[in-house]
Design a protein around this motif. Structure first.
Motif, PDB file in Angstrom:
ATOM      1  N   GLY A 108       0.833  -1.176   0.000  1.00  0.00           N
ATOM      2  CA  GLY A 108       0.000   0.000   0.000  1.00  0.00           C
ATOM      3  C   GLY A 108       0.879   1.241   0.000  1.00  0.00           C
ATOM      4  N   SER A 109       0.342   2.338  -0.481  1.00  0.00           N
ATOM      5  CA  SER A 109       1.095   3.588  -0.532  1.00  0.00           C
ATOM      6  C   SER A 109       0.742   4.467   0.657  1.00  0.00           C
ATOM      7  N   LEU A 110       1.766   5.074   1.253  1.00  0.00           N
ATOM      8  CA  LEU A 110       1.577   6.028   2.340  1.00  0.00           C
ATOM      9  C   LEU A 110       1.748   7.470   1.859  1.00  0.00           C
ATOM     10  N   ARG A 111       1.892   7.626   0.543  1.00  0.00           N
ATOM     11  CA  ARG A 111       2.095   8.953  -0.030  1.00  0.00           C
ATOM     12  C   ARG A 111       1.119   9.154  -1.185  1.00  0.00           C
ATOM     13  N   VAL A 112       0.506  10.315  -1.217  1.00  0.00           N
ATOM     14  CA  VAL A 112      -0.501  10.600  -2.239  1.00  0.00           C
ATOM     15  C   VAL A 112       0.066  10.440  -3.639  1.00  0.00           C
ATOM     16  N   GLU A 113       1.302  10.860  -3.844  1.00  0.00           N
ATOM     17  CA  GLU A 113       1.891  10.853  -5.183  1.00  0.00           C
ATOM     18  C   GLU A 113       2.249   9.464  -5.681  1.00  0.00           C
ATOM     19  N   TYR A 114       2.260   8.465  -4.813  1.00  0.00           N
ATOM     20  CA  TYR A 114       2.548   7.097  -5.240  1.00  0.00           C
ATOM     21  C   TYR A 114       1.230   6.353  -5.386  1.00  0.00           C
ATOM     22  N   GLY A 115       0.637   6.429  -6.552  1.00  0.00           N
ATOM     23  CA  GLY A 115      -0.644   5.793  -6.780  1.00  0.00           C
ATOM     24  C   GLY A 115      -0.501   4.355  -7.226  1.00  0.00           C
ATOM     25  N   PRO A 116      -1.624   3.638  -7.362  1.00  0.00           N
ATOM     26  CA  PRO A 116      -1.580   2.266  -7.851  1.00  0.00           C
ATOM     27  C   PRO A 116      -0.835   2.171  -9.182  1.00  0.00           C
ATOM     28  N   GLY A 117       0.033   1.185  -9.280  1.00  0.00           N
ATOM     29  CA  GLY A 117       0.851   1.016 -10.473  1.00  0.00           C
ATOM     30  C   GLY A 117       2.264   1.522 -10.307  1.00  0.00           C
ATOM     31  N   THR A 118       2.534   2.272  -9.242  1.00  0.00           N
ATOM     32  CA  THR A 118       3.893   2.725  -8.966  1.00  0.00           C
ATOM     33  C   THR A 118       4.745   1.539  -8.532  1.00  0.00           C
ATOM     34  N   LEU A 119       5.979   1.502  -9.015  1.00  0.00           N
ATOM     35  CA  LEU A 119       6.911   0.438  -8.652  1.00  0.00           C
ATOM     36  C   LEU A 119       8.002   1.062  -7.780  1.00  0.00           C
ATOM     37  N   VAL A 120       8.008   0.722  -6.501  1.00  0.00           N
ATOM     38  CA  VAL A 120       8.977   1.268  -5.562  1.00  0.00           C
ATOM     39  C   VAL A 120      10.072   0.237  -5.302  1.00  0.00           C
ATOM     40  N   LEU A 137      19.883  -2.262 -10.331  1.00  0.00           N
ATOM     41  CA  LEU A 137      19.419  -2.961 -11.533  1.00  0.00           C
ATOM     42  C   LEU A 137      17.900  -2.945 -11.634  1.00  0.00           C
ATOM     43  N   ALA A 138      17.216  -3.185 -10.509  1.00  0.00           N
ATOM     44  CA  ALA A 138      15.757  -3.223 -10.520  1.00  0.00           C
ATOM     45  C   ALA A 138      15.171  -1.874 -10.934  1.00  0.00           C
ATOM     46  N   TYR A 139      15.717  -0.809 -10.384  1.00  0.00           N
ATOM     47  CA  TYR A 139      15.210   0.522 -10.727  1.00  0.00           C
ATOM     48  C   TYR A 139      15.482   0.850 -12.193  1.00  0.00           C
ATOM     49  N   ALA A 140      16.682   0.555 -12.659  1.00  0.00           N
ATOM     50  CA  ALA A 140      17.030   0.848 -14.054  1.00  0.00           C
ATOM     51  C   ALA A 140      16.145   0.065 -15.020  1.00  0.00           C
ATOM     52  N   GLU A 141      15.907  -1.209 -14.725  1.00  0.00           N
ATOM     53  CA  GLU A 141      15.071  -2.025 -15.609  1.00  0.00           C
ATOM     54  C   GLU A 141      13.617  -1.546 -15.569  1.00  0.00           C
ATOM     55  N   ALA A 142      13.132  -1.163 -14.387  1.00  0.00           N
ATOM     56  CA  ALA A 142      11.759  -0.660 -14.282  1.00  0.00           C
ATOM     57  C   ALA A 142      11.580   0.609 -15.111  1.00  0.00           C
ATOM     58  N   GLU A 143      12.536   1.499 -15.016  1.00  0.00           N
ATOM     59  CA  GLU A 143      12.481   2.727 -15.814  1.00  0.00           C
ATOM     60  C   GLU A 143      12.502   2.397 -17.304  1.00  0.00           C
ATOM     61  N   ALA A 144      13.374   1.483 -17.702  1.00  0.00           N
ATOM     62  CA  ALA A 144      13.500   1.122 -19.119  1.00  0.00           C
ATOM     63  C   ALA A 144      12.219   0.497 -19.654  1.00  0.00           C
ATOM     64  N   GLN A 145      11.464  -0.180 -18.782  1.00  0.00           N
ATOM     65  CA  GLN A 145      10.226  -0.828 -19.206  1.00  0.00           C
ATOM     66  C   GLN A 145       9.001   0.070 -19.054  1.00  0.00           C
ATOM     67  N   GLY A 146       9.210   1.317 -18.682  1.00  0.00           N
ATOM     68  CA  GLY A 146       8.114   2.269 -18.650  1.00  0.00           C
ATOM     69  C   GLY A 146       7.308   2.309 -17.375  1.00  0.00           C
ATOM     70  N   VAL A 201      10.144   4.389  -8.557  1.00  0.00           N
ATOM     71  CA  VAL A 201      10.670   5.219  -7.485  1.00  0.00           C
ATOM     72  C   VAL A 201      11.928   4.561  -6.937  1.00  0.00           C
ATOM     73  N   ASP A 202      13.026   5.301  -6.946  1.00  0.00           N
ATOM     74  CA  ASP A 202      14.311   4.796  -6.455  1.00  0.00           C
ATOM     75  C   ASP A 202      14.464   5.157  -4.991  1.00  0.00           C
ATOM     76  N   GLY A 203      14.235   4.201  -4.112  1.00  0.00           N
ATOM     77  CA  GLY A 203      14.382   4.427  -2.684  1.00  0.00           C
ATOM     78  C   GLY A 203      13.062   4.690  -1.992  1.00  0.00           C
ATOM     79  N   GLY A 204      13.110   4.703  -0.682  1.00  0.00           N
ATOM     80  CA  GLY A 204      11.921   4.875   0.136  1.00  0.00           C
ATOM     81  C   GLY A 204      11.915   3.845   1.240  1.00  0.00           C
ATOM     82  N   THR A 205      11.083   4.081   2.231  1.00  0.00           N
ATOM     83  CA  THR A 205      11.022   3.197   3.394  1.00  0.00           C
ATOM     84  C   THR A 205       9.758   2.350   3.369  1.00  0.00           C
ATOM     85  N   LEU A 206       9.951   1.047   3.466  1.00  0.00           N
ATOM     86  CA  LEU A 206       8.860   0.091   3.585  1.00  0.00           C
ATOM     87  C   LEU A 206       8.637  -0.207   5.053  1.00  0.00           C
ATOM     88  N   VAL A 207       7.439   0.065   5.566  1.00  0.00           N
ATOM     89  CA  VAL A 207       7.097  -0.331   6.924  1.00  0.00           C
ATOM     90  C   VAL A 207       6.298  -1.628   6.853  1.00  0.00           C
TER      91      VAL A 207
END
Length: 268
Positions: A89-101, A139-148, A152-158
């Motif tokens: 789940g997202s704790l930030r308004v700007e990270y909506g469904p479909g965001t890859l963190v 690698l995960a962030y770079a590949e996610a960006e390349a695939q469209g 989001v690069d970084g952040g805290t998972l609770v």
């Protein structure tokens, strides 16, 4: 002949189709059986072992998953790098469904889960300042960006105990601390991987806004499952690409996490 793999994937049952030439293997561990039979196959030239985190029929709720058995089984098969896709789940308004963190930090808010292999035979203090593999994360962030992806690069998972979702007050408190996403399975997976000197990388797909962020009736299990299922093929593609791109020489510090520590038993 015992089958071997050097990369592990811990995820939902939808990832069975990730592997080519797949075969199933039974693995026993000192901590009981893993969540389910482990499937070993190939992604390109890499050998990959997959374990369904909740079991193939989703029989294990988050607080009952045999985390120690899952990670031990993977290491015993030769795995040294683990990819862990999950729904959050997202704790930030700007990270909506479909965001890859691709988180770089973790906060444990679980209770009662066994979170170490080293509870007998002497104290073992494993460094955990940076819970995730820097190489896998990059690698995960770079590949996610390349695939469209909206990546989001970084952040805290609770990580919360579950199996219930958060109250609005809890959710708002988590958000006020600056934490980014919320889930139920990322701990103790991450610390157990570190205790086995494994690389561990979480790929977190936002399926919903958490209760304190959205203004509706609150998140439901049906909503989360439906969204993740709708994006499962895209996630499989991403995980497969990252797995194929992981270096074989492990230039990160994960493999040396136990150096200089007197372990009470030999690792597989």
């Amino acid at each position: 002949m015992v089958m071997r793999a050097d990369i592990g994937v811990i995820g939902g049952s939808g990832f069975y189709s990730l592997l080519d030439d797949a075969e199933q293997v039974e693995v026993t561990t000192p901590y009981g059986p893993p969540s389910d039979t482990i499937t070993i196959g190939r992604i390109g030239s890499r050998s990959v072992a997959f374990v369904p985190r909740h079991g193939r029929d989703h029989r294990f709720p988050p607080h009952r998953i045999p985390y120690r058995a899952n990670l031990w089984a993977l290491r015993s098969l030769g795995v040294r790098q683990v990819l862990a896709p999950s729904a959050v789940g997202s704790l930030r308004v700007e990270y909506g469904p479909g965001t890859l963190v691709v988180p770089d930090q973790l906060v444990d808010r679980t209770s009662g889960r066994v979170q170490t292999y080293y509870d007998e035979g002497g104290a073992v203090h494993v460094p955990f300042a940076d819970p995730y593999c820097p190489t896998g994360r990059a690698l995960a962030y770079a590949e996610a960006e390349a695939q469209g992806w909206d990546a989001v690069d970084g952040g805290t998972l609770v990580v919360i105990e579950g199996p219930r979702f958060s109250s609005r007050a809890e959710s708002r408190w988590f958000s006020s601390n600056g934490w980014s996403i919320i889930g139920m399975t990322g701990f103790p997976e991450a610390v157990l991987a570190r205790e086995l000197a494994l690389c561990y990388t979480t790929l977190a797909l936002v399926t919903d806004h958490d209760a304190g962020v959205e203004t509706g009736e609150g998140v439901t299990q049906e909503e989360v499952f439906a969204f993740f299922a709708a994006n499962s093929e895209r996630m499989r593609t991403l995980v497969g690409t990252v797995a194929a791109s992981l270096p074989t020489d492990r230039p990160c510090p994960c493999g040396t996490a136990l150096d200089g520590i007197n372990l009470p038993f030999e690792l597989p």
